[in-house]
Design a protein around this motif. Structure first.
Motif, PDB file in Angstrom:
ATOM      1  N   ASP A   1     -12.682 -14.089  15.940  1.00  0.00           N
ATOM      2  CA  ASP A   1     -11.566 -14.199  16.878  1.00  0.00           C
ATOM      3  C   ASP A   1     -11.519 -15.599  17.495  1.00  0.00           C
ATOM      4  O   ASP A   1     -10.510 -16.270  17.486  1.00  0.00           O
ATOM      5  CB  ASP A   1     -11.745 -13.120  17.962  1.00  0.00           C
ATOM      6  N   TRP A   2     -12.650 -15.978  18.031  1.00  0.00           N
ATOM      7  CA  TRP A   2     -12.772 -17.316  18.650  1.00  0.00           C
ATOM      8  C   TRP A   2     -13.898 -18.078  17.959  1.00  0.00           C
ATOM      9  O   TRP A   2     -14.942 -17.510  17.638  1.00  0.00           O
ATOM     10  CB  TRP A   2     -13.124 -17.184  20.137  1.00  0.00           C
ATOM     11  N   LEU A   3     -13.659 -19.373  17.763  1.00  0.00           N
ATOM     12  CA  LEU A   3     -14.714 -20.241  17.235  1.00  0.00           C
ATOM     13  C   LEU A   3     -15.439 -20.855  18.436  1.00  0.00           C
ATOM     14  O   LEU A   3     -14.789 -21.376  19.341  1.00  0.00           O
ATOM     15  CB  LEU A   3     -14.137 -21.379  16.393  1.00  0.00           C
TER      16      LEU A   3
ATOM     17  N   TRP B   1      -7.111 -23.039  23.163  1.00  0.00           N
ATOM     18  CA  TRP B   1      -8.535 -23.332  23.281  1.00  0.00           C
ATOM     19  C   TRP B   1      -8.959 -23.215  24.744  1.00  0.00           C
ATOM     20  O   TRP B   1      -8.119 -23.264  25.659  1.00  0.00           O
ATOM     21  CB  TRP B   1      -8.852 -24.718  22.730  1.00  0.00           C
ATOM     22  N   GLU B   2     -10.257 -23.041  24.934  1.00  0.00           N
ATOM     23  CA  GLU B   2     -10.816 -22.943  26.298  1.00  0.00           C
ATOM     24  C   GLU B   2     -12.032 -23.847  26.353  1.00  0.00           C
ATOM     25  O   GLU B   2     -12.805 -23.896  25.391  1.00  0.00           O
ATOM     26  CB  GLU B   2     -11.281 -21.515  26.592  1.00  0.00           C
ATOM     27  N   GLN B   3     -12.202 -24.504  27.456  1.00  0.00           N
ATOM     28  CA  GLN B   3     -13.412 -25.307  27.658  1.00  0.00           C
ATOM     29  C   GLN B   3     -14.042 -24.872  28.964  1.00  0.00           C
ATOM     30  O   GLN B   3     -13.409 -24.921  30.016  1.00  0.00           O
ATOM     31  CB  GLN B   3     -13.064 -26.793  27.744  1.00  0.00           C
ATOM     32  N   GLU B   4     -15.259 -24.442  28.880  1.00  0.00           N
ATOM     33  CA  GLU B   4     -15.968 -24.069  30.098  1.00  0.00           C
ATOM     34  C   GLU B   4     -17.340 -24.744  30.041  1.00  0.00           C
ATOM     35  O   GLU B   4     -18.204 -24.346  29.255  1.00  0.00           O
ATOM     36  CB  GLU B   4     -16.106 -22.542  30.180  1.00  0.00           C
TER      37      GLU B   4
ATOM     38  N   ILE C   1     -12.232 -21.993  20.508  1.00  0.00           N
ATOM     39  CA  ILE C   1     -10.919 -22.205  19.888  1.00  0.00           C
ATOM     40  C   ILE C   1     -10.481 -20.913  19.225  1.00  0.00           C
ATOM     41  O   ILE C   1     -11.248 -20.300  18.460  1.00  0.00           O
ATOM     42  CB  ILE C   1     -10.976 -23.350  18.852  1.00  0.00           C
ATOM     43  N   LYS C   2      -9.294 -20.528  19.546  1.00  0.00           N
ATOM     44  CA  LYS C   2      -8.743 -19.286  18.986  1.00  0.00           C
ATOM     45  C   LYS C   2      -8.483 -19.478  17.496  1.00  0.00           C
ATOM     46  O   LYS C   2      -7.795 -20.419  17.080  1.00  0.00           O
ATOM     47  CB  LYS C   2      -7.436 -18.951  19.728  1.00  0.00           C
ATOM     48  N   TRP C   3      -9.093 -18.635  16.696  1.00  0.00           N
ATOM     49  CA  TRP C   3      -8.942 -18.762  15.238  1.00  0.00           C
ATOM     50  C   TRP C   3      -7.851 -17.802  14.758  1.00  0.00           C
ATOM     51  O   TRP C   3      -7.865 -16.617  15.141  1.00  0.00           O
ATOM     52  CB  TRP C   3     -10.283 -18.418  14.572  1.00  0.00           C
TER      53      TRP C   3
END
Lengths: 287, 672
Positions: free
Chosen positions: B345-347, B369-372, B378-380
């Motif tokens: 789902d997410w990379l 994408w999300e950065q925490e 990253i949404k695949w």
């Protein structure tokens, strides 16, 4: 060239140095007399374009001192009372420097420098460092630099202070010579003898105000009827000194000869005499 | 023009005949070259020109400022002391005189500059220093750190000489001098802002301008810092000419001077607003501190030993990086060839939090994408099994690397590019060193488990070096566990099968350290009962000291690279081989940080300490009864007790077993 000084005023903060000074300076030597703090140096500095008048004007041949200060500087020779030069340069270097600043053409500069050095009797010292000069030699160098550039106006403050009698005589002759070349030479001095010797006209400044005299004789006449010659015993002199203003005195053995400045005849023992320039000056400033 | 030329000639003549000025300068140059040569010419005949420059130039900067201030005061008072000022005020050109003085002073400074350049380069030439090849940097350094401060100090001295006519001028000069030197921190006692002290400082700020890795790194900020003082001095000069004058100024002059004062002042203010006098990228302490606190907080949220790390659910077939170096920042596009395993789902990637993703795409399709922190997700697109995602990234490596206009150090084990998987980037060790050993490296080794194909091009004015094969100007490609990028004042050499990249004055000294190092590595591996490592073929001398959070940490090892700290070659000059071969250096680098391991950071150092006690006969006995992190106390005390009781073989076996159990437990919960 005739310099017209019209109602010049100059104040420093709240102290007024000059108040409505109006003078006309014609070619020749103009003497400026006055007690300390009267405003002589301020007027000299205004003429030398160092100060700008707060009010009034100075003009000559269409040149305005305030608007055309640069032009005035090119035709000006100025010797301030407190004059010195860098110790580690030679007399010639200083004169070449000042000559160039005054705009003397390069091909005439060397000739002019030699001429003014000769005029002040410094030729043999031309290439020596100024630091090695005596006070009198430095003074002469000051005079030399003021003569550079064939100035139409020469402003000189106490020029003969520090000069020995021989140099003083030489300087007076030099001034006289300069005055013959249609220049205006303004001489501010404490030495009335200098004025008497060389000045054609003069002014006395007192408390910021100037009074023009057509000639030294005119100033001397101010004391007409006020100078009395007294000759008497030396023991009576002390009493006389207490009561009257003595302008000069000479001791002759047991007798004294004195000149008294007084509006009225001090005593039967005195006789009226013709005043000198110095006595005229004292009478004027003593009012 | 004649008038200005005459004024200049006289001012120049006066400076020329100023004995103090020339004697002071000659003394300064003799001190610089003489003392420098004496202290930096080693018994083996080598000459550390860089070291000499680094130390001596600091004092020289301060010296020239003092000379400038004094010369300025003398120049301002010259006419007055000689009673020549009134004459000068009545002469044409009086208004031009300050400019002539300025030009004459600039000429003096220029001569000083040329003398200093000849002396410096001459000495380097005589001593056959490798630094000579960077002569233009040396000249730039002298221009910025000697010429500009001396020029400004001369003007400031002139201003002071005009404004202060009493003998108070001399203590005042001392005060101004202290204000302009690196010792101007006292200004902050009076609640003046720190930035002001940085701007006024005409010497080097905390960081040395000369670092052998970077060479003489005179950057734009150094230049602007000195221009700041020049503008301030010129502004003050105009103000002082307005205030202190013998001659009444004309309105034209007054307006001109006010205009100059305002223009220079505004220029100076513009600099203050636009330029950071101490760029973050130069401030190693600041960057290190920020990261230290950041990872401290991270560790509180997710304590060491908990399951934080996660292997990627995909593989990256290739990485194409198009990097643009922009001073203290960089931007790049990363094209990552992804192949997923099962449903994804997410990379998850690890990307140091100093980098920000600006855009993520697959083909023309934008990806969420999300950065925490250091985690990038990253949404695949679920329907795809493979594809290339393109990221646009911007940022800087913080204390994990070096990124400056004059140098780059981006190590392959640091996630300056998206590293597949979720990993802890750094450990925060915030206590005193144990047993007198240095604290460990902050950053963990995030090399890729599987070597990957990289294709990298870098747009930079600097010559870039990499562990990858060079295919063109600043272009590299090859299969590796990670890409390292290096740039600075570096040269390359191949010696005995090793490729060495190092500062020119260190490159000849690197081969000599390899033999004792290899011997020590082999010996340690045998004693720990683990496989030994050959020294990698790529040997890079890098600024580890000022990056990676390691204090005096001498090297790091990656799969195909050994990074040696450039500081070691300066600090342990002539003894660097012995220093590097120490067990306390070998063990952490080769047997701990050679791969991703999580611990509380003490593990490799307790390990090294006990190892040294047993094999190198150091004295740890007194520490045995002292409290220590409970995780290790039992094992350490048991081993040391065996050693004390003379049961050395048992102690050695115990140590080997302890090492193995430690390394097994330090994988962040992942299988080894």
């Amino acid at each position: 060239m005739i310099i017209q000084i019209e109602r010049v005023k100059k104040a420093f903060k709240k102290k007024t140095a000059l108040e409505d000074v109006t003078l006309t300076l014609k070619p020749g030597i103009f003497g400026l007399l006055g007690p300390n703090g009267a405003g002589k140096t301020t007027l000299m500095r205004i003429l030398a374009t160092i100060f700008r008048p707060d009010r009034g004007s100075i003009t000559a041949d269409g040149i305005d001192w305030t608007r055309d200060a640069h032009r005035v500087r090119t035709m000006l020779g100025y010797l301030p009372q407190d004059f010195g030069v860098f110790r580690n340069v030679t007399a010639r270097e200083v004169l070449v420097y000042i000559g160039t600043l005054k705009g003397v053409a390069r091909d005439q500069l060397k000739h002019q420098v030699n001429a003014v050095l000769d005029a002040v009797n410094l030729t043999t010292h031309a290439d020596k460092k100024v630091g090695t000069f005596s006070g009198g030699m430095r003074r002469r160098l000051g005079i030399a630099q003021a003569l550079l550039g064939d100035p139409k106006l020469i402003v000189i403050d106490e020029p003969t202070a520090g000069l020995d009698p021989e140099e003083r005589v030489r300087f007076r002759l030099l001034l006289r010579r300069l005055a013959q070349e249609e220049r205006v030479v303004i001489l501010s001095t404490h030495i009335v003898g200098d004025v008497e010797a060389v000045c054609d006209q003069l002014a006395v400044i007192k408390k910021g105000k100037a009074h023009l005299f057509a000639s030294p004789e005119e100033l001397a006449k101010v004391a007409d009827g006020q100078i009395w010659r007294w000759v008497g015993d030396i023991r009576d002199y002390a009493l006389l000194e207490e009561k009257y203003r003595i302008v000069s005195s000479v001791s002759r053995g047991s007798t004294m000869e004195a000149r008294i400045l007084s509006d009225t005849q001090p005593s039967e023992a005195v006789e009226p005499v013709a005043p000198t320039l110095e006595e005229g000056y004292l009478a004027w400033v003593g009012e | 023009m004649n008038v200005f030329a005459a004024l200049f000639r006289m001012e120049w003549r006066l400076f020329r005949r100023d004995l103090f000025l020339w004697l002071a300068q000659i003394f300064l140059l003799l001190y610089y070259t003489g003392a420098g040569w004496y202290y930096y010419r080693y018994p083996d005949g080598t000459f550390d020109a860089g070291g000499m420059f680094k130390l001596m130039s600091y004092w020289l900067s301060m010296g020239v400022v003092m000379i400038g201030l004094l010369a300025g005061v003398l120049s301002a008072r010259r006419e007055h002391v000689a009673h020549f000022d009134e004459i000068m005020s009545s002469l044409p050109g009086d208004a031009l005189r300050p400019f002539a003085k300025l030009l004459a002073w600039a000429t003096v400074v220029l001569i000083f500059f040329l003398s200093a350049s000849v002396a410096t380069l001459g000495l380097q030439w005589l001593e056959n220093s490798s630094l000579l090849r960077y002569w233009s940097d040396t000249v730039s350094y002298l221009a910025v750190f000697w010429v500009l401060p001396q020029l400004s100090a001369g003007i400031l001295g002139y201003v002071l000489g005009m404004l202060v006519t009493s003998n108070w001028i001399y203590p005042l000069i001392l005060l101004v001098w202290l204000t302009l030197t690196p010792y101007n921190g006292w200004l902050e006692w009076f609640r003046l802002p720190h930035a002001l002290t940085l701007w006024l400082n005409q010497g080097e700020i905390v960081y040395p301008v000369y670092i052998s890795y970077e060479g003489l790194a005179v950057n734009a900020v150094d230049f602007w810092r000195h221009i700041f003082l020049l503008l301030l001095s010129l502004s003050l000069l105009a103000v002082s000419l307005l205030i202190r004058r013998l001659r009444d100024r004309t309105w034209k002059e007054r307006i001109g001077l006010i205009t100059y004062a305002v223009l220079f002042f505004v220029g100076m203010l513009a600099l203050v607003v636009k330029v950071n006098p101490y760029p973050e990228g130069e401030n190693v302490a600041l960057l290190g501190g920020v990261d230290m606190r950041y990872y401290e907080t991270m560790q509180q949220r997710s304590p060491l030993g908990s399951s934080y790390a996660r292997l990627p659910s995909f593989s990256v077939q290739q990485v194409v990086l198009d990097v643009e170096h922009q001073g203290y920042r960089m931007t790049y596009t990363a094209e990552l060839g992804i192949q997923t395993r099962g449903d994804v789902d997410w990379l998850e990637f690890t990307l140091y939090h100093g980098y920000t993703v600006q855009e993520a795409k697959i083909g023309e399709q934008s990806l969420p994408w999300e950065q925490e922190g250091d985690l990038l997700r990253i949404k695949w697109p679920g329907e795809k099994k493979e594809g290339s995602i393109v990221l646009r990234v911007e940022g800087s490596p913080g204390s994990g690397g070096v990124l400056k206009p004059q140098a780059i150090y981006l190590p392959s084990g640091f996630p300056w590019y998206p590293v597949p998987g979720k990993w802890r980037v750094a450990e925060s060790i915030y206590t005193q060193p144990a047993f007198g050993y240095q604290i460990p490296s902050l950053f963990l080794n995030l090399e890729l488990e599987e070597p990957t194909y990289f294709n990298i091009s870098v747009s930079s004015p600097l010559k870039i070096y990499s562990n990858l094969s060079e295919t063109g100007a600043n272009a590299f490609r090859g299969t590796a566990s990670g890409p390292t990028l290096l740039a600075g004042k570096l040269v390359e050499a191949r010696v005995n099968g090793f490729r060495i990249v190092a500062p020119p004055d260190q490159i000849n000294r690197v081969p000599a350290v390899l033999a004792p190092l290899q011997e020590s590595i082999k010996r340690a591996g045998g004693r720990l009962g683990t496989s030994t490592y050959p020294i990698p073929s790529n040997i890079f001398v890098t600024p580890l000291y000022s990056a990676q959070g390691g204090l005096n940490f001498p090297f790091r090892v990656y799969h195909d690279e050994l990074h040696l700290d450039e500081g070691i070659f300066r600090i342990y000059y002539g003894r660097e081989g012995d220093y590097l071969a120490q067990s306390r250096d070998i063990l952490p680098a080769f047997y701990w940080y050679n791969r991703y391991r999580e611990s509380d950071g003490y593990a490799p150092f307790f390990l090294a300490a006990v190892y040294e006690q047993i094999y190198d006969k150091t004295s740890l006995s007194s520490y045995v009864d002292q409290p220590m992190p409970t995780t290790y106390q039992k094992a350490v005390q048991e081993i040391l007790l065996l050693e004390r009781e003379g049961k050395r073989d048992e102690a050695k076996e115990k140590l080997s077993a302890w090492y193995k159990s430690l390394t097994k437990a330090a994988t962040g919960g992942l299988e080894q």
